[in-house]
Design an enzyme around this catalytic site. Sequence first.
Site, short mmCIF file in Angstrom:
data_model
loop_
_atom_site.label_atom_id
_atom_site.label_comp_id
_atom_site.label_asym_id
_atom_site.label_seq_id
_atom_site.Cartn_x
_atom_site.Cartn_y
_atom_site.Cartn_z
N LYS A 39 0.84 -1.21 0.00
CA LYS A 39 0.00 0.00 0.00
C LYS A 39 0.87 1.25 0.00
O LYS A 39 2.07 1.18 0.33
CB LYS A 39 -0.90 -0.03 1.23
N TYR A 249 16.16 30.39 7.36
CA TYR A 249 15.02 31.05 7.99
C TYR A 249 15.25 31.21 9.48
O TYR A 249 15.71 30.28 10.16
CB TYR A 249 13.74 30.24 7.77
C1 LIG Z 1 -0.16 -1.97 6.79
C2 LIG Z 1 -0.69 -3.28 7.23
C3 LIG Z 1 0.19 -4.36 7.41
C4 LIG Z 1 1.69 -4.23 7.36
O1 LIG Z 1 2.14 -3.75 8.63
P1 LIG Z 1 3.67 -3.44 8.96
O2 LIG Z 1 3.64 -3.00 10.37
O3 LIG Z 1 4.09 -2.36 8.03
O4 LIG Z 1 4.43 -4.69 8.74
C5 LIG Z 1 -0.37 -5.60 7.67
N1 LIG Z 1 -1.72 -5.74 7.79
C6 LIG Z 1 -2.58 -4.71 7.68
C7 LIG Z 1 -4.03 -4.95 7.83
C8 LIG Z 1 -2.10 -3.45 7.41
O5 LIG Z 1 -2.95 -2.41 7.32
#
Ligand SMILES: *Cc1c(COP(=O)(O)O)cnc(C)c1O
Length: 349
Positions: A39, A249
Amino acid sequence: MADTPPATLRLRLDRSALAANWKALDAMSDTASAGAAVKADAYGLGVEHAVPALLEAGAREFFVAHWSEVASVARSVAPGSISVLHGPGSAADAAYARDMGVIPVINSLVQAKTWLESGGGPCHLMADSGINRLGLSLHEVGDPIVASLDIDMLMSHLASADEDSDLNSLQLERFRGVGAQVAHRRRSLANSAGIALGSRFHFDVTRPGLSLYGGVPRGELAGAIRQIAYPQAAVLQRRTIAPGESVGYNATFTAVRETELAVVSLGYADGFLRPRGPGGWFEWQGARLPILGKVSMDMIVVDAGAAPALREGDWLDVPFSLPEISASSGISQYELLTTLGRRFERTAI
Ligand SMILES: *Cc1c(COP(=O)(O)O)cnc(C)c1O
């Protein structure tokens, strides 16, 4: 029209380290097989490089959050191996899932109804065992509508796998309870940190994300996980300032002696947020160049005194060991990855 000139930011992705991380997490998952959370554009690194490398390493389950993320992943993998975590929020989402042939994760009784009304078919079911985010509540899993779903993977998600919390075994116990009530083919509970909690948490499929990309959420993973992302930024200008002159800045740095500066093409718009400025540095041919003054949107100034031969156009290495930078800046390893901007040219090494 003329071609766009070369970028002044690049993000080199070590595909063999990514493959090695997946293999290490798959091996640590015992008899379960590791999938891959891809994702948010593979946590900001770029699905166009990450997904083919993960597929080649052996990953067969790919998880995205949004429906908008499906198409780019489906360029490299079979749609049936893509799961959409946010699930079908509308009839249009369900129709898209059917058209594309991807698998929705059902997160509520309403989503179950939406999926069944669109014609049903294989899906995953997310049960909430204690994070109270997405997923059916424990009292809902006995609903008759759940019994009419064709559930491939029964899933839940751990809230505190990166800590030694009592919540981990409580969630495990609740997840086992759901498994006894709901017909399913496979079960999946562990994220990256959950893999390190041991075989009781592994079930059939694990879902690492962060650690694929070099994140170390628990000490047990430290020796097994390699850095995969190497950002570099070009020097835009060199200049010398006199004692008493300030930089950036709000003039938060003032030179006490004549100081050699390099202005670097990187800023908070690229994900280099201000907390990484104080005490931070870039590297050039082994020399450390400390960051001076505040991080701007598109520029950072460093002390180039240790690199007399550094020229405009030269590339500086930006330290990006996720556990180290997270510890020194207070920014989470997840945020360090996912805020990497679009101005980096992403290349595989
Ligand atoms: C993002 C996600 C993962 C992966 O988690 P990590 O902590 O990045 O390994 C696994 N399962 C779900 C449902 C997620 O939303």
